[in-house]
Design a protein around this motif. Structure first.
Motif, PDB file in Angstrom:
ATOM      1  N   ARG A 113       3.869   4.009  18.497  1.00  0.00           N
ATOM      2  CA  ARG A 113       4.946   3.034  18.266  1.00  0.00           C
ATOM      3  C   ARG A 113       6.284   3.756  18.122  1.00  0.00           C
TER       4      ARG A 113
ATOM      5  N   LYS B 181       0.827  -1.211   0.000  1.00  0.00           N
ATOM      6  CA  LYS B 181       0.000   0.000   0.000  1.00  0.00           C
ATOM      7  C   LYS B 181       0.864   1.265   0.000  1.00  0.00           C
TER       8      LYS B 181
ATOM      9  N   TYR C 208      -3.659  -1.490  18.027  1.00  0.00           N
ATOM     10  CA  TYR C 208      -3.397  -2.749  17.327  1.00  0.00           C
ATOM     11  C   TYR C 208      -2.949  -3.857  18.277  1.00  0.00           C
TER      12      TYR C 208
ATOM     13  N   GLU D  33      -3.937   6.638   5.124  1.00  0.00           N
ATOM     14  CA  GLU D  33      -3.494   5.242   5.048  1.00  0.00           C
ATOM     15  C   GLU D  33      -3.845   4.624   6.381  1.00  0.00           C
ATOM     16  N   ILE D  34      -5.028   4.024   6.463  1.00  0.00           N
ATOM     17  CA  ILE D  34      -5.495   3.526   7.760  1.00  0.00           C
ATOM     18  C   ILE D  34      -6.124   2.149   7.624  1.00  0.00           C
ATOM     19  N   ASP D  35      -6.429   1.537   8.747  1.00  0.00           N
ATOM     20  CA  ASP D  35      -6.976   0.184   8.717  1.00  0.00           C
ATOM     21  C   ASP D  35      -8.501   0.218   8.642  1.00  0.00           C
TER      22      ASP D  35
ATOM     23  N   ARG E  55      11.045   3.895  13.425  1.00  0.00           N
ATOM     24  CA  ARG E  55      11.947   2.940  12.773  1.00  0.00           C
ATOM     25  C   ARG E  55      13.090   3.708  12.128  1.00  0.00           C
TER      26      ARG E  55
ATOM     27  N   SER F 100      -0.156  10.542  10.266  1.00  0.00           N
ATOM     28  CA  SER F 100      -0.846   9.976  11.431  1.00  0.00           C
ATOM     29  C   SER F 100      -0.042  10.193  12.693  1.00  0.00           C
TER      30      SER F 100
ATOM     31  N   TYR G  72       5.408  10.069  10.771  1.00  0.00           N
ATOM     32  CA  TYR G  72       4.338  10.033  11.782  1.00  0.00           C
ATOM     33  C   TYR G  72       4.604  11.158  12.787  1.00  0.00           C
TER      34      TYR G  72
ATOM     35  N   TYR H 120      -2.652   4.180  16.834  1.00  0.00           N
ATOM     36  CA  TYR H 120      -2.464   4.953  15.605  1.00  0.00           C
ATOM     37  C   TYR H 120      -3.724   5.789  15.418  1.00  0.00           C
ATOM     38  N   GLY H 121      -3.597   7.022  14.963  1.00  0.00           N
ATOM     39  CA  GLY H 121      -4.794   7.821  14.749  1.00  0.00           C
ATOM     40  C   GLY H 121      -4.577   8.996  13.820  1.00  0.00           C
ATOM     41  N   THR H 122      -5.710   9.536  13.340  1.00  0.00           N
ATOM     42  CA  THR H 122      -5.700  10.664  12.415  1.00  0.00           C
ATOM     43  C   THR H 122      -6.287  11.884  13.111  1.00  0.00           C
TER      44      THR H 122
ATOM     45  N   GLU I 281     -10.310   9.363  13.623  1.00  0.00           N
ATOM     46  CA  GLU I 281     -10.363   7.920  13.888  1.00  0.00           C
ATOM     47  C   GLU I 281      -9.070   7.540  14.580  1.00  0.00           C
TER      48      GLU I 281
END
Ligand code: 5GP
Length: 188
Positions: A42, A15, A77, A103-105, A45, A38, A54, A83-85, A73
């Motif tokens: 976490r 994605k 996880y 880019e979200i779930d 990286r 977002s 992020y 994670y949020g917007t 939203e």
């Protein structure tokens, strides 16, 4: 007012690559687009930049923002990370005429639809779950435990993909073609 685009798909579906190609296609067509940034709890990286990849927040700050209703939203996880917007971030750009890509779930998508029914939902799917597993392992950045968690989440997401009005399959080495398909869906 720009369009709000929700891109979902399992981790490893490619994605991120499709989204990068999509941004280029927007540029080539001189259309305004913004990839939403977002917030997450976490850890950063290697190679990621704070406030670009992020907004990296500590858990107390994230929880306070949930309480204040600042998220369009959010989700927690299996990894235990949030994670949020942020609403403020998205609406600033939509009001300036940018198409905004989230880019979200799938849980995030359901929340967005409640707040913003005009959002365009697009699910980026791998050709199969077997190929998804291969891609996750090839990354080499995840522990075995995390790979197992992500695969479990992916199975659930694939089973629910039909709630999206649009499903785009990202074949190996064909992310540009997938991005073109997405661009056409948005700009029909
Ligand atoms: P990663 O840790 O690999 O960057 O992302 C893990 C998962 O979090 C991905 O499936 C990604 O789509 C999801 N994610 C990233 N940002 C958000 C967000 O703002 N909201 C929600 N609900 N999920 C997000």
């Amino acid at each position: 007012m720009g369009k709000l685009i929700v891109m979902s798909g399992p981790s490893g579906a490619g994605k991120g690559t499709v989204v990068q190609e999509l941004l280029k296609i927007y540029q080539e067509n001189s259309k305004k687009v913004h990839l939403s940034i977002s917030a997450t709890t976490r850890l950063k990286r290697e190679g990621e930049t704070p406030s670009v990849s992020y907004y990296f927040l500590d858990e107390a700050t994230f929880l306070e923002k949930i309480k204040q209703g600042e998220f369009l939203e959010y989700n927690k996880y299996g990894t235990g990370k949030y994670y949020g917007t942020l609403k403020s971030h998205v609406f600033k750009y939509l009001n300036e005429g940018y198409d905004v890509i989230l880019e979200i779930d799938i849980n995030g998508y359901k929340q967005v639809l409640k707040n913003y029914p005009n959002a365009v939902g697009i699910f980026v799917a791998p050709p199969s779950l077997e190929i998804l597993e291969q891609r996750l392992r090839a990354r080499g950045t995840e522990t075995e435990e995390n790979i197992k968690k992500r695969l479990k989440t992916a199975e659930v997401e694939m089973a629910n993909k039909d709630i999206y009005p649009h499903i785009v399959i990202n074949e190996d080495g064909k992310s540009y073609e997938a991005a073109l398909e997405v661009f056409d869906i948005i700009n029909n």
